[in-house]
Design a protein around this motif. Sequence first.
Motif, PDB file in Angstrom:
ATOM      1  N   LEU A 465       0.809  -1.223   0.000  1.00  0.00           N
ATOM      2  CA  LEU A 465       0.000   0.000   0.000  1.00  0.00           C
ATOM      3  C   LEU A 465       0.841   1.271   0.000  1.00  0.00           C
ATOM      4  O   LEU A 465       0.283   2.357   0.103  1.00  0.00           O
ATOM      5  CB  LEU A 465      -0.919   0.028   1.228  1.00  0.00           C
ATOM      6  CG  LEU A 465      -2.140  -0.883   1.207  1.00  0.00           C
ATOM      7  CD1 LEU A 465      -2.925  -0.712   2.499  1.00  0.00           C
ATOM      8  CD2 LEU A 465      -3.039  -0.585   0.011  1.00  0.00           C
ATOM      9  N   TRP A 468       0.023   3.531  -3.085  1.00  0.00           N
ATOM     10  CA  TRP A 468      -1.347   4.042  -2.928  1.00  0.00           C
ATOM     11  C   TRP A 468      -1.400   5.136  -1.868  1.00  0.00           C
ATOM     12  O   TRP A 468      -2.054   6.161  -2.052  1.00  0.00           O
ATOM     13  CB  TRP A 468      -2.271   2.891  -2.542  1.00  0.00           C
ATOM     14  CG  TRP A 468      -3.648   3.308  -2.136  1.00  0.00           C
ATOM     15  CD1 TRP A 468      -4.696   3.595  -2.953  1.00  0.00           C
ATOM     16  CD2 TRP A 468      -4.131   3.484  -0.804  1.00  0.00           C
ATOM     17  NE1 TRP A 468      -5.808   3.944  -2.219  1.00  0.00           N
ATOM     18  CE2 TRP A 468      -5.483   3.874  -0.891  1.00  0.00           C
ATOM     19  CE3 TRP A 468      -3.557   3.337   0.455  1.00  0.00           C
ATOM     20  CZ2 TRP A 468      -6.271   4.136   0.239  1.00  0.00           C
ATOM     21  CZ3 TRP A 468      -4.325   3.596   1.581  1.00  0.00           C
ATOM     22  CH2 TRP A 468      -5.663   3.983   1.460  1.00  0.00           C
ATOM     23  N   VAL A 486     -11.826   3.615   1.085  1.00  0.00           N
ATOM     24  CA  VAL A 486     -10.903   2.567   0.662  1.00  0.00           C
ATOM     25  C   VAL A 486     -11.712   1.373   0.175  1.00  0.00           C
ATOM     26  O   VAL A 486     -12.862   1.179   0.563  1.00  0.00           O
ATOM     27  CB  VAL A 486      -9.955   2.135   1.812  1.00  0.00           C
ATOM     28  CG1 VAL A 486      -9.158   3.311   2.321  1.00  0.00           C
ATOM     29  CG2 VAL A 486     -10.741   1.507   2.945  1.00  0.00           C
ATOM     30  N   GLN A 490      -8.099  -3.039  -0.028  1.00  0.00           N
ATOM     31  CA  GLN A 490      -7.226  -2.113   0.694  1.00  0.00           C
ATOM     32  C   GLN A 490      -7.479  -2.183   2.191  1.00  0.00           C
ATOM     33  O   GLN A 490      -6.543  -2.108   2.996  1.00  0.00           O
ATOM     34  CB  GLN A 490      -7.441  -0.698   0.168  1.00  0.00           C
ATOM     35  CG  GLN A 490      -6.910  -0.500  -1.247  1.00  0.00           C
ATOM     36  CD  GLN A 490      -7.482   0.732  -1.922  1.00  0.00           C
ATOM     37  OE1 GLN A 490      -8.460   1.312  -1.450  1.00  0.00           O
ATOM     38  NE2 GLN A 490      -6.883   1.122  -3.036  1.00  0.00           N
ATOM     39  N   ARG A 493      -5.656  -5.109   3.529  1.00  0.00           N
ATOM     40  CA  ARG A 493      -4.220  -4.852   3.635  1.00  0.00           C
ATOM     41  C   ARG A 493      -3.911  -3.975   4.859  1.00  0.00           C
ATOM     42  O   ARG A 493      -2.900  -4.181   5.535  1.00  0.00           O
ATOM     43  CB  ARG A 493      -3.707  -4.181   2.356  1.00  0.00           C
ATOM     44  CG  ARG A 493      -3.773  -5.089   1.125  1.00  0.00           C
ATOM     45  CD  ARG A 493      -3.431  -4.315  -0.140  1.00  0.00           C
ATOM     46  NE  ARG A 493      -3.697  -5.088  -1.334  1.00  0.00           N
ATOM     47  CZ  ARG A 493      -2.791  -5.815  -1.985  1.00  0.00           C
ATOM     48  NH1 ARG A 493      -1.552  -5.867  -1.537  1.00  0.00           N
ATOM     49  NH2 ARG A 493      -3.116  -6.484  -3.073  1.00  0.00           N
TER      50      ARG A 493
END
Length: 564
Positions: A465, A468, A486, A490, A493
């Motif tokens: 991540l 991102w 999100v 995500q 994660r």
Amino acid sequence: MRDAVLRRALPRRKRALPGALLGILADACVVGLLGLSMWLIVRAGEQPPILHLTFAIVGVRALAIGRAAFRYAERISSHDAALAQLATLRAETFRSLIPRIPGAIESHRRGEVLAAFVDDVDQLQDEPLRVRQPLWVSGIVTGLSVIVVALISPLAALILTVFLAVSGFLAARLAARQSGESDRALSAARAALVDAILERFSAAEVLVAFGAQARQRERIAAAERHLVEVQLRRAKTAGLTAALLTLGSGLATLATLLFLAPALGGTLSGPLFAAAVVVPAAVFEVFAQVPAALVARRAVRASADRVAALTETPLPAEIPAPVSAGEPAAGQDGDLADQAPVFEETAPLVAVERLAARYPGAEHDAISGLDFTLAPGETLVVTGESGAGKSTLALALVRFLEYRGSYRVRGVEARDLRGDQVRAVVGLCEQTPHLFDADLRQNLKFARERASDEELVAVLDRVGLAEWARERGGLDAPVGEHGALVSGGQAQRIGLARAILADFPVVVLDEPTAGVDREVADRLLLDLLSAVPADRAVILITHTELPEGIPAATLRLEAQARRA
């Protein structure tokens, strides 16, 4: 159960006593000021030497100042004690709710639970402020006032006592009859309003998609109108009670005037006669706290019952009994309860034999007869169709559900450890990780409060991540309410990043690819498993097949009904 909740709402006696004493002084000043003022007016009309009035003049001034000063100090002292205890009460109530989730309070509506935790817990502060202290203060001051009146005229004291008793009885009966119905209606109305508001915000997207916002707004408005109606009925009851006491005060004054008039000029002087006639008005003003306290008592008792229903009812056998720090769990010595458990260095991280568990209220086990061991670096894939008990296994492993059989964590039976000690070894990444409406930094530091920004960026990079996060503004990037900004992958994660930061030796991933198409799911699984450090163990719960190239043992669960 109610008594346990009420005891938690009461400040310590040492903290509450100053407020009660100041309240007695303030109410005594109310009665003394009116009686002494009337005595002074009538006595001054007789034109005695001014020195004969000096003590009364000074006394009136002192009582007038004392009434305001003592009342102000009483409010500060009593409210400070009650509000300080309210903070403790909220924390204790929250701690009592924790072991009941999941499984023990699912039968209650969300609005009912939220109303109990917010409105009913707040209502409990009235126990010291509007119930116990007014009853004690009013009772003491009223009793002392009757004694003083008796020194002036026993007949006046008798009249005052009779009207106090009759008026108080009628006011209490009226208040009890009306408030008993309104208390139940008030609780239901509050819960209905909270339910409607929660649904409006939690289902906002669905309501917009189907054009149902206006209907939901009307539901909220209807619930609010009903709540206002209930509160107005309670206000009318309070008004009727006050009117009844005012009538009793007037009748007591009139009766005292009529029955004491023959003694005027004989056994009773004019100033004392005037004081005896006017004192009932002040005494009734103090005594008016009693019916109000009885009404508040019913409301507080009802709130305490609702809080107790959530926090004090015995836990189902399927929910582990909480063990607080300092209290020994089974098999532990009390002196060692606060110390870290002694794990076996060579034992597997997790060893399960004949494990069985079920949800509260269920007739049959969701899982039974499970056997597996897990060492550092190993991965166990738990598969099975929906309803086979995969999530039940996850909850049992982190001690949210009780188990039967044997479940050892680093060689120590899990039921011999506190829940937080088990969860220090076995961490759960739930199917839908909870994200707070804050930035990315705070959502990660939830797992390790003192983690530096460099450590947070490193763990984001580990779970894929980092890029991102940089595009979103770094660690200051907002995630939205419940992670609205999100995606599901995500969020998973971020949940795994928390688990890595928390340094769990065993990480349980519960359905991390639920609702994701197969190609994306395979890539997400590979990324998640590769992000876990090599010295950790992973329990992957999934209903899909594992991508090729991942070395793992497999445990397949079947629904208990099919086994039967």
